[in-house]
Scaffold this active site. Structure first.
Site, PDB file in Angstrom:
ATOM      1  N   SER A 170      41.116  31.190  37.529  1.00 38.96           N
ATOM      2  CA  SER A 170      40.261  32.065  36.724  1.00 38.96           C
ATOM      3  C   SER A 170      39.806  33.286  37.510  1.00 38.96           C
ATOM      4  CB  SER A 170      39.034  31.283  36.252  1.00 38.96           C
ATOM      5  OG  SER A 170      38.275  30.901  37.376  1.00 38.96           O
ATOM      6  N   CYS A 171      40.144  33.358  38.802  1.00 40.13           N
ATOM      7  CA  CYS A 171      39.567  34.437  39.617  1.00 40.13           C
ATOM      8  C   CYS A 171      40.574  35.482  40.085  1.00 40.13           C
ATOM      9  CB  CYS A 171      38.856  33.836  40.818  1.00 40.13           C
ATOM     10  SG  CYS A 171      37.562  32.696  40.309  1.00 40.13           S
ATOM     11  N   PHE A 172      41.585  35.068  40.858  1.00 43.40           N
ATOM     12  CA  PHE A 172      42.484  36.071  41.444  1.00 43.40           C
ATOM     13  C   PHE A 172      43.121  36.986  40.384  1.00 43.40           C
ATOM     14  CE2 PHE A 172      43.620  33.867  45.762  1.00 43.40           C
ATOM     15  CZ  PHE A 172      42.317  34.059  46.178  1.00 43.40           C
ATOM     16  N   ASP A 192      40.342  39.122  38.743  1.00 49.13           N
ATOM     17  CA  ASP A 192      39.654  40.068  39.623  1.00 49.13           C
ATOM     18  C   ASP A 192      40.569  41.187  40.093  1.00 49.13           C
ATOM     19  OD1 ASP A 192      37.464  38.518  39.243  1.00 49.13           O
ATOM     20  OD2 ASP A 192      37.391  37.667  41.253  1.00 49.13           O
TER      21      ASP A 192
END
Ligand code: UGA
Length: 431
Positions: free
Chosen positions: A268-270, A273
């Site tokens: 859910s992040c890399f 982002d």
């Protein structure tokens, strides 16, 4: 201290439980009643190692949860840990954080004790100063820097080790805009951690703190894509990328960590982002070519894996086992998992996909409700014309005689976890 946390996702709950563990009185506000009930009952609303034990100890006593923002009227510090999903173009959708800030207004009105609002959500540089701070002022009638403080304190937790990461951080980042009282409040809340672990504390501005979080994730994601690009070149030359990585990792400046090449990064992040900071750069007229390339290489890896399958089997009408669905091992999270692209590609080729994951199958049903989900790797492999490995679950390293039940023993490993053995047509993605 009396601490509030807005949002009880995996960051909010982890921070809340850990701050209770550090001795603070914590109030967690979330709109979801089932989440609030779980915390009050001492159950973790998200699946994270050690979170259950912390919730069991503090939930309902030192750690309270409610849907009511008024419960934060005595909080000295209020962390905002609300989601920042992506818009279509990759930019950050700040509507949830902005709405959260607006709900905090009444809590900050007429206080006299200088509470500090701390942004933990990942937001692009300037969001706190230009959007959140005005929203807080507008809805409270109070003035930031005079009546209440504003700070940014990004979080570097990994899913699957969030509690340990919080309690043993590599660094703490405190961003304020010349607001000593806000910084003192942050120092106070983290004092037990600083005393115990002595992490470096970076004191900086709010924009810098926001950027540090993106730079951290963009750097790591690009590191993965760089080793994958090098790995792809290795594969073309018959070179084992893992031997190369081990050697270059000996250079302190490179370091051995985050050099596992294969299917690429998910979660859910890399992906979110990196897309967000690319969009933020473009919005300012700068074209971040290298970061875009990191995303492109990441998109390419599942296709490369599929072309290795094509080299050995025509999968149309054939059964193909997909081993691993989670975006990384030790989690049931499938968001942006590379397995999704792999499954799509196999189905486009007409394959009958049989998927197996020790914990993530249920979540993958949301993406592929009509897929066959096996309850063991052995069952998935039985009769398969090919198998692909999409997640580095340690249990796949123990597979051996299970491959004998395959129709044709072709294994394409995207994570370097299956052991090459006699009788197996084994292809590594970058080795
Ligand atoms: C990541 C960061 O590591 C955290 O520091 C950050 O706080 C978090 O994002 C966030 O922004 O909230 P996480 O998404 O939990 O944490 O996962 P990682 O363990 O970093 O792995 C990310 C992806 O990279 C996984 O798909 C993993 O398989 C892949 N990866 C990682 C590789 O392909 N090779 C590697 O060598 C390392």
């Amino acid at each position: 201290m009396n601490v509030g946390i807005v949002g009880s996702g995996y960051v909010g709950t982890t921070v809340a439980a850990c701050l209770a563990h550090l001795g603070h009185d914590v109030t967690n506000v979330d709109v979801d009643r089932s989440v609030v009930e779980a915390v009050e009952d001492g159950r973790a609303p998200v699946d994270e190692p050690r979170l259950d034990e912390l919730l069991a100890e503090y939930g309902g006593n030192r750690l309270r949860a409610t849907t009511d923002y008024d419960a934060l009227s005595d909080a000295e510090l209020i962390f905002v840990a609300l989601p920042t999903p992506s818009n279509e173009d990759g930019s950050v959708d700040t509507s949830v954080v902005e709405a959260g800030a607006e709900s905090l207004g009444p809590v900050l009105a007429e206080r006299g004790d200088y509470p500090t609002v701390v942004v933990k959500s990942t937001v692009v540089p300037g969001t706190t100063a230009d959007l959140i701070r005005p929203a807080l002022e507008r809805t409270s009638g109070a003035v930031a820097g005079e009546d209440f403080g504003v700070a940014v304190n990004p979080e570097f937790l990994r899913e699957g080790s969030a509690v340990d990461d919080f309690l043993s951080p590599d660094k703490l980042v405190f961003g304020t805009d010349d607001d000593d009282r806000a910084e003192d409040a942050l120092c106070g809340v983290f004092a037990p951690l600083v005393d115990a672990e002595d992490p470096p504390v970076v004191s900086t501005g709010t924009r810098e703190a926001e950027m540090i979080k993106y730079a951290n994730n963009a750097f790591l994601a690009t590191k993965v894509s760089l080793i994958n690009e090098l790995g792809n070149i290795c594969k073309e030359h018959g070179v084992d990328a893992y031997e190369v990585a081990e050697a270059i990792g000996l250079d302190d400046r490179i370091s051995e960590r985050f050099l596992r090449s294969g299917l690429g990064f998910g979660g859910s992040c890399f992906p979110k982002d990196v897309a967000a900071i690319i969009a933020a750069a473009r919005a300012k007229g700068y074209d971040p070519e290298l970061l875009q390339a990191a995303m492109d290489v990441n998109d390419k890896q599942p296709r490369r894996l599929l072309s290795l399958v094509d080299r050995h089997v025509d999968v149309a009408g054939e059964r193909v086992a997909v081993l691993g669905l989670a975006f990384k091992p030790h989690t049931d999270d499938v968001r942006n998992s590379r397995a999704i692209d792999v499954i799509r590609g196999l189905r486009e080729r007409g394959a009958e996909v049989v998927a197996y994951d020790p914990v993530a199958s249920e979540n993958m049903r949301d993406y592929f409700p009509d897929l066959t989900y096996a309850d063991s790797a052995a069952a998935a492999l039985d009769g398969a014309a090919a198998a692909v490995v999409a997640t580095d679950w340690p249990e796949f390293a123990d597979l051996d005689s299970e491959f004998d039940a395959m129709a044709t023993p072709v294994v394409v490993d995207g994570r370097r976890v299956v052991t090459r053995r006699e009788g197996l047509v084994y292809e590594g993605l970058t080795w």
